[in-house]
Write a protein that holds these residues in place. Structure first.
Motif, PDB file in Angstrom:
ATOM      1  N   ALA A 232      34.132  14.592  30.527  1.00 60.06           N
ATOM      2  CA  ALA A 232      33.820  13.961  29.712  1.00 60.06           C
ATOM      3  C   ALA A 232      32.891  13.491  31.560  1.00 60.06           C
ATOM      4  O   ALA A 232      33.299  12.523  31.714  1.00 60.06           O
ATOM      5  CB  ALA A 232      33.621  12.583  28.863  1.00 60.06           C
ATOM      6  N   LEU A 233      32.048  14.485  31.948  1.00 57.61           N
ATOM      7  CA  LEU A 233      31.338  14.642  32.739  1.00 57.61           C
ATOM      8  C   LEU A 233      29.653  14.338  32.963  1.00 57.61           C
ATOM      9  O   LEU A 233      29.026  14.845  31.701  1.00 57.61           O
ATOM     10  CB  LEU A 233      31.057  15.779  33.982  1.00 57.61           C
ATOM     11  N   SER A 234      29.337  12.762  33.295  1.00 56.75           N
ATOM     12  CA  SER A 234      27.885  12.733  33.998  1.00 56.75           C
ATOM     13  C   SER A 234      27.241  13.763  35.335  1.00 56.75           C
ATOM     14  O   SER A 234      28.246  13.234  36.149  1.00 56.75           O
ATOM     15  CB  SER A 234      27.201  11.690  33.286  1.00 56.75           C
ATOM     16  N   GLY A 235      25.775  13.425  34.751  1.00 54.04           N
ATOM     17  CA  GLY A 235      25.911  13.816  36.708  1.00 54.04           C
ATOM     18  C   GLY A 235      24.979  15.368  36.143  1.00 54.04           C
ATOM     19  O   GLY A 235      24.742  16.102  35.091  1.00 54.04           O
ATOM     20  N   ILE A 236      24.104  16.377  37.465  1.00 53.98           N
ATOM     21  CA  ILE A 236      23.579  16.771  37.695  1.00 53.98           C
ATOM     22  C   ILE A 236      24.597  18.695  37.815  1.00 53.98           C
ATOM     23  O   ILE A 236      25.323  18.496  38.468  1.00 53.98           O
ATOM     24  CB  ILE A 236      22.270  16.869  38.161  1.00 53.98           C
ATOM     25  N   GLY A 237      23.727  19.988  37.431  1.00 56.68           N
ATOM     26  CA  GLY A 237      24.435  20.705  37.478  1.00 56.68           C
ATOM     27  C   GLY A 237      24.139  21.456  39.083  1.00 56.68           C
ATOM     28  O   GLY A 237      23.768  20.259  40.478  1.00 56.68           O
TER      29      GLY A 237
ATOM     30  N   HIS B 136      21.795   9.690  42.494  1.00 62.08           N
ATOM     31  CA  HIS B 136      22.034   8.786  44.138  1.00 62.08           C
ATOM     32  C   HIS B 136      23.564   8.619  44.529  1.00 62.08           C
ATOM     33  O   HIS B 136      23.582   7.862  45.124  1.00 62.08           O
ATOM     34  CB  HIS B 136      20.930   7.458  43.978  1.00 62.08           C
ATOM     35  N   HIS B 137      24.817   9.227  43.395  1.00 60.63           N
ATOM     36  CA  HIS B 137      25.488   8.771  43.859  1.00 60.63           C
ATOM     37  C   HIS B 137      26.536   9.896  43.857  1.00 60.63           C
ATOM     38  O   HIS B 137      26.561  11.799  43.054  1.00 60.63           O
ATOM     39  CB  HIS B 137      26.386   8.347  42.187  1.00 60.63           C
ATOM     40  N   VAL B 138      28.073   9.964  44.166  1.00 59.54           N
ATOM     41  CA  VAL B 138      29.158  10.322  44.113  1.00 59.54           C
ATOM     42  C   VAL B 138      30.176  10.520  43.176  1.00 59.54           C
ATOM     43  O   VAL B 138      30.664   8.970  43.585  1.00 59.54           O
ATOM     44  CB  VAL B 138      29.606  11.271  45.380  1.00 59.54           C
ATOM     45  N   PHE B 139      30.872  11.015  42.873  1.00 56.51           N
ATOM     46  CA  PHE B 139      31.679  10.802  41.986  1.00 56.51           C
ATOM     47  C   PHE B 139      32.611  11.792  41.888  1.00 56.51           C
ATOM     48  O   PHE B 139      32.456  13.229  42.526  1.00 56.51           O
ATOM     49  CB  PHE B 139      31.573  10.881  40.093  1.00 56.51           C
ATOM     50  N   SER B 140      33.798  11.305  41.389  1.00 53.79           N
ATOM     51  CA  SER B 140      34.748  12.193  41.558  1.00 53.79           C
ATOM     52  C   SER B 140      36.129  12.369  40.230  1.00 53.79           C
ATOM     53  O   SER B 140      36.216  10.907  39.629  1.00 53.79           O
ATOM     54  CB  SER B 140      36.027  12.040  42.999  1.00 53.79           C
ATOM     55  N   VAL B 141      36.197  12.742  39.661  1.00 49.66           N
ATOM     56  CA  VAL B 141      37.875  13.787  38.997  1.00 49.66           C
ATOM     57  C   VAL B 141      38.416  13.772  39.342  1.00 49.66           C
ATOM     58  O   VAL B 141      38.703  15.083  39.472  1.00 49.66           O
ATOM     59  CB  VAL B 141      36.837  13.907  37.042  1.00 49.66           C
TER      60      VAL B 141
ATOM     61  N   SER C 169      30.337   6.973  45.864  1.00 47.67           N
ATOM     62  CA  SER C 169      29.435   5.987  47.013  1.00 47.67           C
ATOM     63  C   SER C 169      28.527   5.005  46.266  1.00 47.67           C
ATOM     64  O   SER C 169      28.345   4.883  45.554  1.00 47.67           O
ATOM     65  CB  SER C 169      28.345   7.324  47.435  1.00 47.67           C
ATOM     66  N   ASP C 170      27.623   4.223  47.261  1.00 49.57           N
ATOM     67  CA  ASP C 170      27.017   3.392  46.509  1.00 49.57           C
ATOM     68  C   ASP C 170      25.469   4.024  46.467  1.00 49.57           C
ATOM     69  O   ASP C 170      25.773   5.740  46.702  1.00 49.57           O
ATOM     70  CB  ASP C 170      26.866   2.527  47.706  1.00 49.57           C
ATOM     71  N   GLU C 171      24.214   4.104  46.427  1.00 47.81           N
ATOM     72  CA  GLU C 171      22.616   4.124  46.581  1.00 47.81           C
ATOM     73  C   GLU C 171      23.098   5.425  47.811  1.00 47.81           C
ATOM     74  O   GLU C 171      22.538   4.914  48.732  1.00 47.81           O
ATOM     75  CB  GLU C 171      21.631   3.770  45.888  1.00 47.81           C
TER      76      GLU C 171
END
Length: 644
Positions: free
Chosen positions: A389-394, A415-420, A446-448
């Motif tokens: 389950a990842l949310s975010g753009i391609g 606006h944000h960076v995520f890691s899995v 990240s913050d915005e």
């Protein structure tokens, strides 16, 4: 430029430019000035009926909007509020009242009550707003930040922020299909036309597909119906294309000697005609019936291919535009379909080899796109390990790296960076239950940030580092043995103006090892800067930081869109994909160009395997053999010239 559809009278065209507004008589070719507009510099125009009278709204360069009666020339009102050029206009009705929407170069969307003469400005876009349109109770806007945004015009609330284009959006139009569906078409600076479907309950816009055929940025779109069929016209570069939305195929209406900036549809003696306008101030009329089929049509999204090297065995992972995934063996030319991504695949593929707890090394295919899936396949097998389950753009805002037997994925939303991080235990759990959700493995880093353009990962002994480009800035995060990355990140000391003069938005970046140095390749415009990261000061904090410029690569005439690092003959190499459809190959040890390869179709992705460069095009995959002899001869020749 817009069509003026007078009740009971022949249609005409209204146009604006640096010398006011004009209304063109299509029979005589005469174009008298609209009364009172001489000397006004205008950018946008919209004609509409008000109590049976034809009105003309003109958006000016200074931010004003003039409303005039077309027949009498009388000035009715001036709407003020924008702090810069008004790029687009459209009208819509709500509650029995007529409203005007405006697209401001100041990044705002205006909503004006024409009867009351006042309005409000809606904020949300990061850059200029280029176009507005209204459909199914929605107000739709698009602009330089590459987003399509939907609004509730009555409440002034932003509803959606949608990303599909890889670049600015120049125009919008509404499309009503033969079966009654309401669509919106978007003209992209990435040479594509986007199609979106509007829904009234709840009010929303969903992406349908992209149309491929233009070889330059698309500047204008318009739609019309004929004999019950719906057609879409698009203009870009020197070409006007006509799309049959039932088949997604296009015909070429005509070519101009110069650039075309806008297109609209008018009826002349009962037959459809397309009108185009450009910087030379000339309106050209095109006969729709004279449209011709081009010899090399690029229309099917299924042919938009992304490629990636399959780690074990001689195979290539292929992702098609329609979301289908396959493994292709170059030796036997066999294709094995291994899965389907929900939606349209528009991003890169990532492949990585990991080692779950049973000790067997397995290959994983990671897909960045609408489906947001992580899949694992053996060659010829059909077992998936996702979805995760990842949310975010391609798009290119995603990367994957092997890390301590597992994998670390990084990705971004607006606006944000995520890691899995999926460690070997997580991979075992996915083997046992492919539907398991691993939400606890996802972390916001990240913050915005301001519009994240690109992400890359690089692995080292006992650590992994993530780099993200946001505008002209680069932020870094370091991952440790537990897979956790530093929260917040570190803004790297990096000065793009030192190499380019005027900072431009970073298009892409790639991190790779050149000897013992960690090099970050950054592209802004037509050149690539190579930055060496400062070595860690302590083994307890393996964070490479503080970039020092170590060279610049020049070569192509067009802007560079993406970077693809690989290793050939034990040497670090870099493939750069240009907007001019040229792939440049660079030897990073010698800092020299190896070759430039032009292609007739749009380049989507590049990977390297066993001496062969595979290039995913909008019309298929091309294999280019890069033998050691070729690489050495080109490199040696460059080195000899440098010594002289």
């Amino acid at each position: 430029m817009c069509a003026v559809r007078w009740p009971g009278r022949p249609e005409t065209i209204a146009s604006v430019g640096g010398h006011g507004g004009r209304v063109w008589n299509l029979d005589t070719g005469q174009s008298p000035l609209v009364h009172g507009t001489a000397g006004e510099v205008a950018r946008s125009v919209c004609a509409y009926l008000d109590d049976g009278r034809m009105r003309l709204a003109m958006g000016l360069a200074d931010g004003r909007i003039l409303i005039r009666d077309l027949e009498s020339g009388a000035h009715l009102r001036t709407l003020s509020g924008h702090r810069g050029m008004v790029n687009g206009l459209c009208t819509f009705t709500a509650g029995g009242r007529t409203f005007l929407a405006s697209a401001g170069h100041d990044g705002t969307v205006g909503v004006w009550d024409l009867a009351a003469g006042h309005g409000e400005l809606l904020t949300g876009h990061r850059y200029e707003v280029n176009a507005v349109c209204a459909t199914s109770g929605l107000l739709v806007s698009a602009g330089g930040d590459g987003t399509v945004r939907t609004w509730d015009p009555s409440a002034g609330a932003e509803l959606q922020v949608l990303r599909r284009h890889q670049g600015p959006i120049n125009d919008l139009c509404t499309v009503t299909t033969a079966d009654g569906r309401e669509l919106v078409a978007s003209a992209g600076g990435d040479e594509t036309v986007g199609l979106w479907e509007a829904h009234a309950d709840p009010s929303r816009l969903d992406f349908l597909r992209s149309l491929f055929g233009h070889t330059f940025a698309v500047r204008g779109v318009c739609s019309f119906t004929r004999d019950g069929d719906t057609f879409l016209a698009s203009a870009g570069g020197d070409t006007v294309l006509l799309w049959d939305l039932a088949t997604n195929r296009y015909r070429e209406v005509g070519r101009d000697d110069g650039h075309i900036w806008s297109v609209c549809h008018v009826d002349v003696d009962g037959r459809p005609v397309l009108a185009s306008g450009g910087p030379d101030g000339t309106i050209r009329l095109w006969d729709v019936d004279a449209a011709t089929d081009p010899p090399d049509q690029e229309t099917l999204p299924a042919e938009q291919l992304a490629v990636a090297h399959w780690p074990s065995g001689k195979a290539l992972a292929i992702g098609r535009g329609d979301g289908k995934l396959a493994l292709w063996s170059p030796d036997t030319s066999t294709v094995t379909y291994i899965g389907q991504v929900d939606g349209v695949l528009d991003g890169r593929l990532g492949t990585v080899t990991c080692q779950p707890r049973d000790g067997a090394r397995r290959d994983y295919l990671c897909v960045a796109g609408q489906g947001r899936l992580v899949l694992r396949y053996g060659f010829g097998g059909k077992k998936a390990v996702g979805p995760v389950a990842l949310s975010g753009i391609g798009g290119r805002n995603g990367a994957v790296t092997e890390f301590r037997g597992g994998m670390l994925l990084s990705y971004a939303d607006e606006h944000h960076v995520f890691s899995v991080y999926l460690n070997p235990v997580d991979l075992d759990l996915l083997e046992q239950d492919p539907e398991i959700q691993l939400d606890n493995n996802r972390h916001r880093l990240s913050d915005e940030l301001f519009d994240i353009n690109a992400i890359c990962n690089v692995g080292g002994p006992g650590f992994v580092q993530v780099f993200a480009a946001s505008g002209t800035q680069i932020t870094s995060w370091t991952g440790y043995p537990d897979g956790m990355l530093d929260q917040g990140g570190e803004l790297l000391e990096y000065s793009p103006a030192g190499s380019i003069g005027v900072p431009r938005t970073i298009s892409d970046l790639a991190a790779l090892w050149v000897g013992e140095s960690l090099v970050l390749a950054v592209t802004q415009g037509p050149r690539i800067d190579l930055w060496v990261a400062e070595r860690p000061r302590s083994p307890l904090s393996p964070n490479y930081r503080n970039l020092t410029l170590d060279g610049t690569l020049n070569g192509g005439a067009g802007d560079i869109k993406s970077l693809h690092p690989f290793t050939a003959d034990d040497r670090p190499m870099l493939a750069a994909v240009g907007a001019d459809r040229v792939v440049q190959i660079w030897d990073l040890n010698a800092r020299t160009g190896v070759m430039s390869i032009p292609f007739p179709h749009r380049v989507r992705s590049v990977c390297f395997d066993d001496g062969t460069l595979y290039v995913g095009l909008s019309a298929g995959v091309v294999a280019v053999r890069l033998s050691p002899e070729v690489l050495h001869s080109r490199r040696d020749a460059e080195e000899r010239r440098a010594r002289r």
